[in-house]
Motif scaffolding. Structure first.
Motif, PDB file in Angstrom:
ATOM      1  N   THR A 125      51.566   3.420 -29.986  1.00 14.37           N
ATOM      2  CA  THR A 125      50.329   3.325 -30.768  1.00 14.37           C
ATOM      3  C   THR A 125      49.877   1.876 -30.885  1.00 14.37           C
ATOM      4  O   THR A 125      48.701   1.554 -30.660  1.00 14.37           O
ATOM      5  N   PHE A 126      50.805   0.991 -31.215  1.00 12.89           N
ATOM      6  CA  PHE A 126      50.476  -0.402 -31.511  1.00 12.89           C
ATOM      7  C   PHE A 126      49.858  -1.124 -30.320  1.00 12.89           C
ATOM      8  O   PHE A 126      48.849  -1.828 -30.454  1.00 12.89           O
ATOM      9  N   ASN A 135      46.017  -9.417 -40.521  1.00 15.38           N
ATOM     10  CA  ASN A 135      46.836  -8.731 -41.519  1.00 15.38           C
ATOM     11  C   ASN A 135      47.127  -7.287 -41.129  1.00 15.38           C
ATOM     12  O   ASN A 135      48.263  -6.808 -41.274  1.00 15.38           O
ATOM     13  N   HIS A 136      46.112  -6.585 -40.660  1.00 15.11           N
ATOM     14  CA  HIS A 136      46.325  -5.196 -40.238  1.00 15.11           C
ATOM     15  C   HIS A 136      47.207  -5.134 -38.987  1.00 15.11           C
ATOM     16  O   HIS A 136      48.046  -4.238 -38.849  1.00 15.11           O
ATOM     17  N   PHE A 137      47.025  -6.085 -38.094  1.00 11.57           N
ATOM     18  CA  PHE A 137      47.857  -6.194 -36.896  1.00 11.57           C
ATOM     19  C   PHE A 137      49.328  -6.363 -37.296  1.00 11.57           C
ATOM     20  O   PHE A 137      50.223  -5.680 -36.782  1.00 11.57           O
ATOM     21  N   MET A 138      49.595  -7.260 -38.236  1.00 15.09           N
ATOM     22  CA  MET A 138      50.967  -7.543 -38.651  1.00 15.09           C
ATOM     23  C   MET A 138      51.583  -6.371 -39.415  1.00 15.09           C
ATOM     24  O   MET A 138      52.804  -6.172 -39.376  1.00 15.09           O
ATOM     25  N   SER A 139      50.784  -5.608 -40.105  1.00 18.07           N
ATOM     26  CA  SER A 139      51.295  -4.462 -40.844  1.00 18.07           C
ATOM     27  C   SER A 139      52.015  -3.496 -39.913  1.00 18.07           C
ATOM     28  O   SER A 139      53.073  -2.942 -40.252  1.00 18.07           O
ATOM     29  N   ASP A 140      51.448  -3.297 -38.728  1.00 23.26           N
ATOM     30  CA  ASP A 140      52.087  -2.419 -37.741  1.00 23.26           C
ATOM     31  C   ASP A 140      53.162  -3.152 -36.946  1.00 23.26           C
ATOM     32  O   ASP A 140      54.209  -2.578 -36.613  1.00 23.26           O
ATOM     33  N   TYR A 141      52.921  -4.419 -36.654  1.00 24.99           N
ATOM     34  CA  TYR A 141      53.875  -5.170 -35.835  1.00 24.99           C
ATOM     35  C   TYR A 141      55.227  -5.314 -36.535  1.00 24.99           C
ATOM     36  O   TYR A 141      56.284  -5.233 -35.897  1.00 24.99           O
ATOM     37  N   GLN A 142      55.223  -5.528 -37.834  1.00 23.16           N
ATOM     38  CA  GLN A 142      56.484  -5.767 -38.534  1.00 23.16           C
ATOM     39  C   GLN A 142      57.375  -4.533 -38.524  1.00 23.16           C
ATOM     40  O   GLN A 142      58.618  -4.655 -38.602  1.00 23.16           O
ATOM     41  N   VAL A 143      56.800  -3.361 -38.398  1.00 23.00           N
ATOM     42  CA  VAL A 143      57.612  -2.144 -38.271  1.00 23.00           C
ATOM     43  C   VAL A 143      58.447  -2.216 -37.001  1.00 23.00           C
ATOM     44  O   VAL A 143      59.658  -1.952 -37.006  1.00 23.00           O
ATOM     45  N   ILE A 144      57.805  -2.603 -35.901  1.00 25.57           N
ATOM     46  CA  ILE A 144      58.492  -2.719 -34.615  1.00 25.57           C
ATOM     47  C   ILE A 144      59.540  -3.819 -34.659  1.00 25.57           C
ATOM     48  O   ILE A 144      60.670  -3.660 -34.191  1.00 25.57           O
ATOM     49  N   GLU A 145      59.191  -4.948 -35.232  1.00 29.18           N
ATOM     50  CA  GLU A 145      60.061  -6.112 -35.243  1.00 29.18           C
ATOM     51  C   GLU A 145      61.346  -5.874 -36.050  1.00 29.18           C
ATOM     52  O   GLU A 145      62.395  -6.443 -35.728  1.00 29.18           O
ATOM     53  N   CYS A 146      61.281  -5.009 -37.049  1.00 27.02           N
ATOM     54  CA  CYS A 146      62.402  -4.880 -37.990  1.00 27.02           C
ATOM     55  C   CYS A 146      63.209  -3.593 -37.837  1.00 27.02           C
ATOM     56  O   CYS A 146      64.182  -3.388 -38.582  1.00 27.02           O
ATOM     57  N   ARG A 191      49.345 -12.698 -26.289  1.00 24.36           N
ATOM     58  CA  ARG A 191      48.422 -11.892 -25.491  1.00 24.36           C
ATOM     59  C   ARG A 191      47.963 -10.658 -26.265  1.00 24.36           C
ATOM     60  O   ARG A 191      46.770 -10.322 -26.275  1.00 24.36           O
ATOM     61  N   LEU A 192      48.904  -9.993 -26.924  1.00 24.61           N
ATOM     62  CA  LEU A 192      48.541  -8.814 -27.713  1.00 24.61           C
ATOM     63  C   LEU A 192      47.551  -9.163 -28.818  1.00 24.61           C
ATOM     64  O   LEU A 192      46.575  -8.448 -29.040  1.00 24.61           O
ATOM     65  N   ALA A 193      47.828 -10.259 -29.525  1.00 25.41           N
ATOM     66  CA  ALA A 193      46.963 -10.647 -30.640  1.00 25.41           C
ATOM     67  C   ALA A 193      45.546 -10.930 -30.164  1.00 25.41           C
ATOM     68  O   ALA A 193      44.564 -10.477 -30.782  1.00 25.41           O
ATOM     69  N   LYS A 194      45.412 -11.670 -29.073  1.00 29.31           N
ATOM     70  CA  LYS A 194      44.073 -12.035 -28.591  1.00 29.31           C
ATOM     71  C   LYS A 194      43.333 -10.859 -27.961  1.00 29.31           C
ATOM     72  O   LYS A 194      42.101 -10.808 -27.987  1.00 29.31           O
TER      73      LYS A 194
END
Length: 258
Positions: A125-126, A135-146, A191-194
């Protein structure tokens, strides 16, 4: 061991484990998430199989990171490299299963397998979603990272440390990404962020967003650290020499000499 010694010890152990002469000749050595080495070691330091828990968890992370590097835009110039990258990720996964099978740790295999499944689903999904801001990007990214850290914490029954550790891991990941950006690196995260955030189109905008989010997470960690039992790793542990890379007015409270 100091944090520097811990990182060096596991880096050598992992590289010895995954060394394969053909892959080493044709691909760059995989980059290790040293902040995760520190976090996992902190969680399992009182366990008799500490080395195996750190090494096997990091092998899973390396395999997943390697598969992330596969470029969907194949061309005649990179087909062999992309094919080798796929094989390398599978090779690292194979070593992980081999190690855990040999130490007969079925419960840990199951937990990490659950983590791999959860991470894979979240990534599907991400990676193909559009976000209106960082902020919305990081909300989903931190799930993957942790995800993997959550599984290790569950395995060793230290879930009380998980909230602090999860935020600490995000802080260190973003510090790494900021330092890499300042060195003109081009990571998968950049790359993902941009590509996926509507408000970020260049490195200057990304750097600003990273600094703002780092400040936000740093403040949250300070709040959690008021409970001394939560702060199992110093918040300002400067793993990536962030403070020497920029002129922020931030004081390094505790460093790698601990």
């Amino acid at each position: 061991m100091t944090y520097t010694e811990t990182i060096k010890y596991y880096t050598n152990l992992i590289h010895q484990t995954i060394h394969q002469s053909f892959l080493s000749k044709h691909l760059h050595r995989p980059e290790l998430d040293i902040h995760k080495i520190v976090a996992i070691d902190t969680l399992v330091k009182d366990k008799p199989n500490q080395d195996e828990l750190v090494r096997t968890t990091m092998l899973v992370q390396i395999a997943l990171n390697t598969h992330d590097q596969i470029n969907v835009h194949f061309n005649d110039g990179n087909v062999m490299e992309q094919q080798l990258t796929v094989l390398a990720g599978d090779y690292y996964s194979g070593i992980y299963y081999h190690l855990l099978a040999n130490i007969d740790n079925i419960s840990f295999i199951r937990l990490l397998a659950d983590g791999i499944n959860e991470m894979t689903q979240a990534k599907m999904t991400f990676y193909y979603s559009k976000y209106r801001d960082f902020n919305h990007f990081m909300s989903d990214y931190q799930v993957i990272e942790c995800v993997l850290i959550d599984k290790v914490a569950h395995y060793v029954n230290k879930l009380e440390n998980n909230r602090y550790l999860s935020k600490w891991i995000i802080l260190k990941r973003l510090e790494f990404e900021l330092v890499s950006l300042q060195k003109r690196g081009n990571t998968f995260f950049h790359r993902l962020a941009k590509e996926n955030i509507d408000t970020i189109h260049d490195n200057m905008q990304l750097a600003k967003a990273l600094k703002q989010y780092i400040s936000k997470v740093s403040y949250e960690l300070d709040t959690l650290a008021a409970n001394k039992e939560q702060a199992v790793i110093p918040k300002d542990l400067d793993l990536f020499q962030l403070r020497s890379e920029n002129n922020w007015n931030m004081v390094l409270e505790e460093g790698l000499s601990q």
